[in-house]
Design a protein around this motif. Structure first.
Motif, PDB file in Angstrom:
ATOM      1  N   VAL A   1       6.360   5.040  -0.248  1.00 56.52           N
ATOM      2  CA  VAL A   1       5.214   4.686   0.763  1.00 56.52           C
ATOM      3  C   VAL A   1       5.286   5.655   1.945  1.00 56.52           C
ATOM      4  O   VAL A   1       6.193   6.009   2.506  1.00 56.52           O
ATOM      5  CB  VAL A   1       5.002   3.277   1.147  1.00 56.52           C
ATOM      6  CG1 VAL A   1       3.598   3.138   1.875  1.00 56.52           C
ATOM      7  CG2 VAL A   1       5.306   2.472   0.094  1.00 56.52           C
ATOM      8  N   CYS A   2       4.173   6.265   2.161  1.00 60.72           N
ATOM      9  CA  CYS A   2       3.804   7.095   3.111  1.00 60.72           C
ATOM     10  C   CYS A   2       2.699   6.573   3.952  1.00 60.72           C
ATOM     11  O   CYS A   2       1.733   6.386   3.465  1.00 60.72           O
ATOM     12  CB  CYS A   2       4.015   8.734   2.844  1.00 60.72           C
ATOM     13  SG  CYS A   2       3.773   9.883   4.241  1.00 60.72           S
TER      14      CYS A   2
ATOM     15  N   LEU B   1      -1.291  10.799  -5.743  1.00 54.68           N
ATOM     16  CA  LEU B   1      -1.323   9.768  -5.253  1.00 54.68           C
ATOM     17  C   LEU B   1      -1.346   8.600  -6.555  1.00 54.68           C
ATOM     18  O   LEU B   1      -2.348   8.609  -7.526  1.00 54.68           O
ATOM     19  CB  LEU B   1      -2.560   9.031  -4.382  1.00 54.68           C
ATOM     20  CG  LEU B   1      -2.465   9.613  -2.834  1.00 54.68           C
ATOM     21  CD1 LEU B   1      -3.881   9.441  -2.202  1.00 54.68           C
ATOM     22  CD2 LEU B   1      -1.058   9.302  -2.002  1.00 54.68           C
ATOM     23  N   GLU B   2      -0.557   7.401  -6.519  1.00 56.56           N
ATOM     24  CA  GLU B   2      -0.236   6.646  -7.504  1.00 56.56           C
ATOM     25  C   GLU B   2      -1.442   5.627  -7.220  1.00 56.56           C
ATOM     26  O   GLU B   2      -1.570   5.076  -6.194  1.00 56.56           O
ATOM     27  CB  GLU B   2       1.019   5.790  -7.296  1.00 56.56           C
ATOM     28  CG  GLU B   2       1.323   4.678  -8.203  1.00 56.56           C
ATOM     29  CD  GLU B   2       1.567   5.411  -9.629  1.00 56.56           C
ATOM     30  OE1 GLU B   2       1.596   4.426 -10.742  1.00 56.56           O
ATOM     31  OE2 GLU B   2       1.851   6.515  -9.500  1.00 56.56           O
ATOM     32  N   PRO B   3      -2.233   5.134  -8.409  1.00 58.34           N
ATOM     33  CA  PRO B   3      -3.252   4.025  -7.919  1.00 58.34           C
ATOM     34  C   PRO B   3      -2.492   2.650  -7.065  1.00 58.34           C
ATOM     35  O   PRO B   3      -1.462   2.487  -7.667  1.00 58.34           O
ATOM     36  CB  PRO B   3      -3.553   3.676  -9.396  1.00 58.34           C
ATOM     37  CG  PRO B   3      -3.202   4.796 -10.248  1.00 58.34           C
ATOM     38  CD  PRO B   3      -2.040   5.314  -9.809  1.00 58.34           C
ATOM     39  N   LEU B   4      -3.397   1.861  -6.641  1.00 59.40           N
ATOM     40  CA  LEU B   4      -2.880   0.627  -5.992  1.00 59.40           C
ATOM     41  C   LEU B   4      -3.224  -0.500  -6.906  1.00 59.40           C
ATOM     42  O   LEU B   4      -2.296  -1.501  -6.832  1.00 59.40           O
ATOM     43  CB  LEU B   4      -3.518   0.462  -4.605  1.00 59.40           C
ATOM     44  CG  LEU B   4      -3.499   1.424  -3.574  1.00 59.40           C
ATOM     45  CD1 LEU B   4      -4.233   1.144  -2.248  1.00 59.40           C
ATOM     46  CD2 LEU B   4      -1.929   1.577  -3.164  1.00 59.40           C
TER      47      LEU B   4
ATOM     48  N   ALA C   1       6.775  -2.546  -6.459  1.00 58.39           N
ATOM     49  CA  ALA C   1       7.173  -2.851  -4.983  1.00 58.39           C
ATOM     50  C   ALA C   1       6.439  -2.479  -4.022  1.00 58.39           C
ATOM     51  O   ALA C   1       6.262  -2.881  -2.912  1.00 58.39           O
ATOM     52  CB  ALA C   1       8.865  -2.530  -4.856  1.00 58.39           C
ATOM     53  N   ALA C   2       6.259  -1.126  -3.937  1.00 60.99           N
ATOM     54  CA  ALA C   2       5.370  -0.193  -3.027  1.00 60.99           C
ATOM     55  C   ALA C   2       4.046  -0.846  -3.034  1.00 60.99           C
ATOM     56  O   ALA C   2       3.305  -1.170  -1.835  1.00 60.99           O
ATOM     57  CB  ALA C   2       5.285   1.125  -3.371  1.00 60.99           C
ATOM     58  N   ARG C   3       3.438  -1.077  -4.215  1.00 66.33           N
ATOM     59  CA  ARG C   3       1.996  -2.026  -4.127  1.00 66.33           C
ATOM     60  C   ARG C   3       2.162  -3.229  -3.329  1.00 66.33           C
ATOM     61  O   ARG C   3       1.210  -3.656  -2.453  1.00 66.33           O
ATOM     62  CB  ARG C   3       1.491  -1.877  -5.452  1.00 66.33           C
ATOM     63  CG  ARG C   3       1.162  -0.593  -6.210  1.00 66.33           C
ATOM     64  CD  ARG C   3       0.622  -0.834  -7.460  1.00 66.33           C
ATOM     65  NE  ARG C   3       0.363   0.078  -8.276  1.00 66.33           N
ATOM     66  CZ  ARG C   3       1.219   0.655  -9.178  1.00 66.33           C
ATOM     67  NH1 ARG C   3       2.181  -0.129  -9.638  1.00 66.33           N
ATOM     68  NH2 ARG C   3       0.973   2.032  -9.967  1.00 66.33           N
ATOM     69  N   GLN C   4       3.133  -4.187  -3.836  1.00 67.18           N
ATOM     70  CA  GLN C   4       3.199  -5.292  -2.864  1.00 67.18           C
ATOM     71  C   GLN C   4       3.406  -5.208  -1.565  1.00 67.18           C
ATOM     72  O   GLN C   4       2.684  -5.761  -0.880  1.00 67.18           O
ATOM     73  CB  GLN C   4       4.686  -5.812  -3.491  1.00 67.18           C
ATOM     74  CG  GLN C   4       4.579  -6.723  -4.758  1.00 67.18           C
ATOM     75  CD  GLN C   4       5.779  -7.569  -4.913  1.00 67.18           C
ATOM     76  OE1 GLN C   4       6.971  -7.055  -5.181  1.00 67.18           O
ATOM     77  NE2 GLN C   4       5.635  -8.860  -4.945  1.00 67.18           N
ATOM     78  N   PHE C   5       4.186  -4.047  -0.994  1.00 68.65           N
ATOM     79  CA  PHE C   5       4.115  -3.776   0.323  1.00 68.65           C
ATOM     80  C   PHE C   5       2.981  -3.639   0.947  1.00 68.65           C
ATOM     81  O   PHE C   5       2.552  -4.047   1.969  1.00 68.65           O
ATOM     82  CB  PHE C   5       5.472  -2.729   0.554  1.00 68.65           C
ATOM     83  CG  PHE C   5       5.051  -2.315   1.975  1.00 68.65           C
ATOM     84  CD1 PHE C   5       5.870  -3.193   3.026  1.00 68.65           C
ATOM     85  CD2 PHE C   5       4.708  -1.158   2.413  1.00 68.65           C
ATOM     86  CE1 PHE C   5       5.898  -2.683   4.475  1.00 68.65           C
ATOM     87  CE2 PHE C   5       4.804  -0.787   3.712  1.00 68.65           C
ATOM     88  CZ  PHE C   5       5.129  -1.557   4.682  1.00 68.65           C
ATOM     89  N   ILE C   6       2.051  -2.863   0.383  1.00 66.10           N
ATOM     90  CA  ILE C   6       0.887  -2.207   1.051  1.00 66.10           C
ATOM     91  C   ILE C   6      -0.169  -3.520   0.730  1.00 66.10           C
ATOM     92  O   ILE C   6      -0.902  -3.812   1.646  1.00 66.10           O
ATOM     93  CB  ILE C   6       0.304  -1.256   0.103  1.00 66.10           C
ATOM     94  CG1 ILE C   6       1.089   0.376   0.280  1.00 66.10           C
ATOM     95  CG2 ILE C   6      -1.207  -0.843   0.418  1.00 66.10           C
ATOM     96  CD1 ILE C   6       0.556   1.507  -0.579  1.00 66.10           C
ATOM     97  N   LYS C   7      -0.319  -4.126  -0.237  1.00 63.44           N
ATOM     98  CA  LYS C   7      -0.910  -5.391  -0.250  1.00 63.44           C
ATOM     99  C   LYS C   7      -0.467  -6.118   1.018  1.00 63.44           C
ATOM    100  O   LYS C   7      -1.799  -7.237   1.576  1.00 63.44           O
ATOM    101  CB  LYS C   7      -0.842  -6.128  -1.388  1.00 63.44           C
ATOM    102  CG  LYS C   7      -2.013  -7.178  -1.725  1.00 63.44           C
ATOM    103  CD  LYS C   7      -2.022  -7.757  -3.194  1.00 63.44           C
ATOM    104  CE  LYS C   7      -3.045  -8.618  -3.244  1.00 63.44           C
ATOM    105  NZ  LYS C   7      -2.758  -9.310  -4.690  1.00 63.44           N
ATOM    106  N   PHE C   8       0.570  -6.602   1.101  1.00 67.36           N
ATOM    107  CA  PHE C   8       1.065  -7.453   2.294  1.00 67.36           C
ATOM    108  C   PHE C   8       0.555  -6.899   3.593  1.00 67.36           C
ATOM    109  O   PHE C   8       0.273  -7.908   4.508  1.00 67.36           O
ATOM    110  CB  PHE C   8       2.564  -7.449   2.481  1.00 67.36           C
ATOM    111  CG  PHE C   8       3.317  -8.271   3.220  1.00 67.36           C
ATOM    112  CD1 PHE C   8       3.586  -9.750   3.088  1.00 67.36           C
ATOM    113  CD2 PHE C   8       3.605  -7.716   4.465  1.00 67.36           C
ATOM    114  CE1 PHE C   8       4.283 -10.400   3.929  1.00 67.36           C
ATOM    115  CE2 PHE C   8       4.390  -8.398   5.446  1.00 67.36           C
ATOM    116  CZ  PHE C   8       4.485  -9.913   5.089  1.00 67.36           C
TER     117      PHE C   8
END
Length: 358
Positions: free
Chosen positions: A97-98, A114-117, A281-288
């Motif tokens: 993540v960046c 970029l990867e979709p969220l 896991a990165a998506r989980q973090f961003i949503k958090f």
């Protein structure tokens, strides 16, 4: 508005109550603790400096406690798009993540990096509409504002960029950013262009307005730390600078005030390198990071506005009034148009640099 590393950073005591909330109870809907999470780890690239401890307290450590996914943070370059592209093209995913400004996001989107969220606005209620796209989510808002010395303008404070340009009515030493970004907009606002009609920028008109103020600009600043020092020391009496730089000076006790009128705001948030093997896991973090209680904690450390406006339910009013997305502040500002700057940045840099030397 390219402000990838220089926007900082008033510090403030953390709200004890918010820090003590049980993390399990505040875990955003849909964020689950997977059985294998304890062995997982993600690496997050942030701007470093005061950002890192602010993110650590508000997002990194709470996410790790809530999910078992360890967050390791590293400092990215001030302009991370080249690093980001290299990570995707070589498939050496040293970041998961960046942090990305709007301009960096747009560059990476155009190159399909970029990867979709894979979540929508309904999954993260409260977010400003501008702070969520299919591939990026904004977490904080910063603004370029007019800062001035309250001891110099005790009874007749500047209220607009037209006042900044009015050297007869508002005498004093002035400072502007040595960069066309924001400066061209400020010149047009000073010349009477309505805030909601700034774009596309009338460049010739902007430079004519800059011709009028140029002899009265004592310092053309080039970095955020310099801008803070100029107004804090009283070397200048009014200045265009980033709001959190001004807030840091105010928090430090200097007689400085912020005028939000005709401010230009932008958003910074998170993106995932395309093809990342830890994207889930990165998506989980961003949503958090969309959680309003977590964003509220972030604003206690850095004076940037939350993108989830529900965060204001737990931000003390005194602090809320110092943030760009506070309702009274946001309604007198406009968002900078990164699409215009993306198409014109190179030409504007060349013309501005020639004008400064002329």
């Amino acid at each position: 508005m390219s402000k990838t590393s220089g926007f900082s950073m008033g510090r403030r005591s953390l709200m004890k109550g918010a820090a003590g909330v049980a993390l399990g109870a505040t875990l955003p809907a849909g964020l689950l603790r997977p059985a294998f999470a304890a062995t997982q780890q993600i690496t997050v690239a942030d701007p470093g400096g005061p950002y890192s401890p602010a993110f650590r307290k508000s997002f990194y450590d709470p996410f790790e406690k809530a999910t078992g996914i360890k967050v390791v943070n590293v400092a990215r370059e001030a302009e991370p798009t080249a690093q980001f592209k290299a990570i995707v093209e070589t498939k050496s995913y040293t970041w998961d993540v960046c942090t990305l400004t709007l301009s960096a996001r747009d560059i990476l989107m155009k190159q399909n990096l970029l990867e979709p969220l894979n979540f929508a606005a309904a999954d993260v209620p409260g977010l400003m509409p501008e702070s969520l796209t299919s591939h990026w989510m904004g977490t904080d808002v910063y603004s370029t504002i007019l800062g001035y010395r309250a001891d110099k303008f005790a009874s007749n404070a500047p209220q607009s960029w037209a006042d900044f340009w009015n050297v007869e009515k508002f005498p004093g030493r002035r400072s502007l950013r040595k960069n066309p970004i924001d400066t061209l907009e400020q010149a047009l606002l000073a010349d009477g262009v309505p805030l909601d009609q700034l774009y596309p920028l009338d460049v010739d008109r902007a430079f004519k307005a800059l011709d009028r103020i140029k002899p009265h600009v004592a310092v053309w600043w080039t970095g955020g730390a310099q801008s803070s020092q100029l107004i804090q020391s009283g070397e200048v009496d009014m200045i265009a600078l980033w709001n959190a730089r001004a807030q840091a000076v105010i928090d430090g006790g200097a007689p400085v005030k912020i005028n939000w009128n005709q401010g230009l705001y932008s958003i910074e948030g998170w993106g995932i390198p395309r093809g990342n093997p830890r994207a889930d896991a990165a998506r989980q973090f961003i949503k958090f990071c969309a959680d309003p209680s977590r964003q509220a904690v972030f604003t206690e450390v850095l004076a940037y506005g939350p993108t989830n406006l529900d965060a204001y339910k737990s931000i003390p009013k005194e602090r809320a009034q110092a943030l760009p997305t506070f309702e009274d502040n946001l309604k007198v500002m406009t968002i900078a148009k990164e699409d215009w700057w993306g198409a014109n940045r190179s030409k504007m840099n060349e013309r501005f640099n020639a004008w400064i030397l002329g």
